[in-house]
Each structure stands twice: as structure tokens, then as C-alpha cells.
Design a protein around this motif. Structure first.
Motif, short mmCIF file in Angstrom:
data_model
loop_
_atom_site.label_atom_id
_atom_site.label_comp_id
_atom_site.label_asym_id
_atom_site.label_seq_id
_atom_site.Cartn_x
_atom_site.Cartn_y
_atom_site.Cartn_z
N ASP A 130 68.18 114.30 27.88
CA ASP A 130 67.74 113.06 27.24
C ASP A 130 68.79 111.97 27.37
O ASP A 130 68.48 110.82 27.68
N ALA A 131 70.05 112.34 27.15
CA ALA A 131 71.13 111.36 27.25
C ALA A 131 71.27 110.85 28.67
O ALA A 131 71.44 109.65 28.90
N LEU A 132 71.19 111.74 29.63
CA LEU A 132 71.31 111.32 31.03
C LEU A 132 70.14 110.45 31.45
O LEU A 132 70.31 109.50 32.23
N LYS A 133 68.96 110.72 30.93
CA LYS A 133 67.80 109.86 31.22
C LYS A 133 68.05 108.45 30.70
O LYS A 133 67.71 107.47 31.36
N HIS A 147 79.04 117.95 20.49
CA HIS A 147 78.48 117.49 19.22
C HIS A 147 76.95 117.37 19.36
O HIS A 147 76.40 116.26 19.37
N PRO A 148 76.26 118.51 19.46
CA PRO A 148 74.81 118.48 19.70
C PRO A 148 73.99 117.89 18.56
O PRO A 148 72.82 117.61 18.73
N ASP A 149 74.63 117.68 17.41
CA ASP A 149 73.91 117.07 16.29
C ASP A 149 73.80 115.56 16.44
O ASP A 149 73.04 114.91 15.73
N ILE A 150 74.52 114.97 17.40
CA ILE A 150 74.49 113.52 17.60
C ILE A 150 73.23 113.14 18.37
O ILE A 150 72.88 113.76 19.37
N ASN A 151 72.58 112.09 17.92
CA ASN A 151 71.37 111.58 18.55
C ASN A 151 71.76 110.87 19.86
O ASN A 151 72.49 109.88 19.83
N PRO A 152 71.30 111.36 21.02
CA PRO A 152 71.69 110.75 22.29
C PRO A 152 71.26 109.29 22.42
O PRO A 152 71.98 108.48 23.02
N THR A 153 70.13 108.92 21.84
CA THR A 153 69.67 107.54 21.90
C THR A 153 70.65 106.63 21.15
O THR A 153 71.01 105.56 21.62
#
Length: 132
Positions: A99-102, A54-60
Motif C-alpha cells: 500500500d505504501a509503495l503504491k 512500525h506496522p501499526d503506522i498508517n501508510p497513507t
């Protein structure tokens, strides 16, 4: 404020995907998202899987619950519709995962720091008690 598993459930609800299909597609067990398990954390592999599917989801938003749910607000896309849209560039998906992993690493570093402080306090308490 919701926890990460509640936010994962919100993805399925907002995209109108049945929870059974949603979790099957992710390779995750729905049982881990209800009852007492709902309040536990989610590992970084699961976060990466969710964001890659779901790449449209904001990782933050997914990881810490801040900001809008979608990377580009207004992009509410059902899975069936996503297949017919222009494909996402692989580099964008990779950046989303990075970004999510960070964010996960940052959260883990804060947890480690807090635990180190607790260990120091407990060590000092032990020294004091041994001295009595």
C-alpha cells in the motif's frame, strides 16, 4: 501540513522512542531529518523500512499526510511493549508495504506528468524563440 520527514519524527515522539534509538533501529541517519535536509523527500526504501518496523503506522498518513497516524487509531504502542503483544501476521506487513509503495508510485507518476507538461511548454518556448 507536515512533510514526510516531519511525520517520521512524529512517530518517534508519539511512541516515546529516543530519536537516536529510533533512527539507529531504522538504519537511517538522524542528520537527514533536521536542518535543511528535513525539507527533502524520503526514498521508497526508507518508507518500506519504517512501515516494516512500525506496522501499526498508517501508510497513507506517512506518505501523503492524510488520515490518522495509526492504522487502527488508539494503537499507540511503545517498542518495548510491542515485543510482548501478539505478533503481526507477515501478510499484513507485506500488504502495508505494498500500500505504501503504491502511494509512492502514484505520487511519482503525478510528478512525472507535471514534469512532462513543463518539458512540452519549454520545447514550445524554444521553438518560438528559434523562429524569431
Amino acid at each position: 501540513m507536515s512533510n514526510i520527514k516531519e511525520r517520521v519524527l512524529q512517530i518517534a515522539e508519539r511512541k516515546k522512542i529516543s530519536k537516536t534509538d529510533f533512527f539507529k533501529d531504522l538504519g537511517l541517519s538522524y542528520a537527514n531529518f533536521k536542518g535543511p535536509q528535513k525539507s527533502t523527500g524520503l526514498n521508497s526504501d526508507a518508507v518500506a523500512t519504517i512501515l516494516s518496523k512500525h506496522p501499526d503506522i498508517n501508510p497513507t498518513w506517512l506518505v501523503i499526510g492524510e488520515g490518522p497516524m495509526y492504522r487502527h487509531e488508539g494503537e499507540i504502542v511503545r517498542e518495548e511493549e510491542a515485543r510482548y503483544n501478539e505478533p503481526v501476521v507477515v501478510n499484513e506487513i507485506e500488504q502495508t508495504l505494498i500500500d505504501a509503495l503504491k502511494l509512492v508510485i502514484s505520487s511519482q507518476e503525478k510528478t512525472i506528468s507535471s514534469l512532462e507538461k513543463q518539458v512540452t511548454i519549454l520545447e514550445n518556448t524554444i521553438r518560438i524563440l528559434q523562429g524569431k
